[in-house]
Motif scaffolding. Sequence first.
Motif, short mmCIF file in Angstrom:
data_model
loop_
_atom_site.label_atom_id
_atom_site.label_comp_id
_atom_site.label_asym_id
_atom_site.label_seq_id
_atom_site.Cartn_x
_atom_site.Cartn_y
_atom_site.Cartn_z
N ASP A 1 56.80 61.62 109.61
CA ASP A 1 57.79 61.21 110.84
C ASP A 1 58.48 62.62 111.50
OD1 ASP A 1 59.98 58.98 111.50
OD2 ASP A 1 61.13 60.98 111.23
N TYR A 2 59.01 62.46 112.51
CA TYR A 2 59.05 63.72 113.37
C TYR A 2 60.40 64.55 112.91
CZ TYR A 2 62.58 61.15 116.03
OH TYR A 2 63.56 60.07 116.62
N ASN A 3 61.16 63.65 112.05
CA ASN A 3 62.64 64.48 111.47
C ASN A 3 62.09 65.09 110.11
OD1 ASN A 3 64.61 63.36 113.10
ND2 ASN A 3 64.03 61.56 112.42
N VAL A 4 61.09 64.77 109.70
CA VAL A 4 60.51 65.60 108.29
C VAL A 4 60.20 67.15 108.34
CG1 VAL A 4 58.79 65.69 106.44
CG2 VAL A 4 59.71 63.30 107.31
N ARG A 5 60.90 67.89 107.57
CA ARG A 5 60.48 69.33 107.78
C ARG A 5 58.99 69.29 107.00
NH1 ARG A 5 60.73 73.83 105.44
NH2 ARG A 5 60.97 75.69 106.87
N LYS B 1 58.38 60.64 104.62
CA LYS B 1 58.57 59.36 105.32
C LYS B 1 57.40 59.50 106.63
CE LYS B 1 61.44 56.94 108.68
NZ LYS B 1 62.37 57.04 109.63
N PRO C 1 55.50 59.18 117.61
CA PRO C 1 56.46 58.68 118.89
C PRO C 1 55.65 58.32 120.28
CG PRO C 1 56.89 60.82 117.63
CD PRO C 1 55.60 60.47 117.24
N TYR D 1 64.49 49.42 119.72
CA TYR D 1 64.53 49.39 118.37
C TYR D 1 64.01 48.01 117.76
CZ TYR D 1 67.12 53.70 118.41
OH TYR D 1 67.62 55.00 118.54
N SER E 1 55.54 57.63 109.92
CA SER E 1 55.97 56.62 111.05
C SER E 1 54.86 56.61 112.05
CB SER E 1 57.35 57.28 111.86
OG SER E 1 58.46 57.57 111.05
#
Length: 258
Positions: A21-25, A41, A46, A194, A43
Amino acid sequence: MGENREWNVKKIMVCLKRVVDYNVRIRLRPDGSGVVTDGVKMSVNPFDEIALEEALRIREGGSPVEILVVSIGPADCQQQLRTGLAMGADRALLIESDIQVEPLIAAKAILKVIEREQPDLVLLGKQAIDDDCNQTGQMLAALWQRPQATFASKLEIVDGRATVTREVDAGLEVINVDLPAVVTTDLRLNEPRYVKLPDIMKAKKKPLQTESLASLGIDLEPRIRVLKYEEPAPRQKGVMVADVDALVAALRDKGIFN
Ligand code: AMP
């Protein structure tokens, strides 16, 4: 839209890649052999969500279009395919494999599915955010010997052709391609919807078919050899300067120019 639109697009295939996921570091394995994915996580890539959103909008534009989502990777990719079904795809296909799926292998596998499914349009992301390769769509179009329109920020289908606005270095370029074609999506094409809870429930009943990558009979020999993964060098702390003169002086001090 042209009156031939029904003829144009009856089936759209959308490729969904499972990525961190793009939010994961991102963290590297201590031995530099790859990226840590355990407990991380995952995903839908995107750009692939954007591709699916565009397919859904084409269908919502009025013509009866069947939307097939395809992923190549481990069994866990079913989660991302279910997300695609919850967004609105009609059916899903997992080409299952635990090997590293590099762009050429992905392109060859997608081509095998195309030969069977005969879609009018194949949508992919412009790049996967894990490897940033930006190759699969181009390789696929070359192997399929069909037109490609990459980095799409607008897509219109009229009379058997797609008019695609592309984001290129110099600005925007508009091209027409005959269908069937490969289109890869850029960030500004749309904003994906969403997924709502009832759609997630409904998606559980939609068909998700699985077959093994090995059964496709394509060459799985890797063409890319990864030597090592490394963290980028840490960035040096920046300094704030008061005005342009101070900026010029600071650049001179650093010897960037005289
Ligand atoms: P890449 O060339 O790796 O940057 O990937 C570009 C696009 O190809 C992605 O955005 C996906 O749409 C598609 N793609 C690449 N690899 C896969 C895969 N393993 N499964 C499904 N789609 C893929």
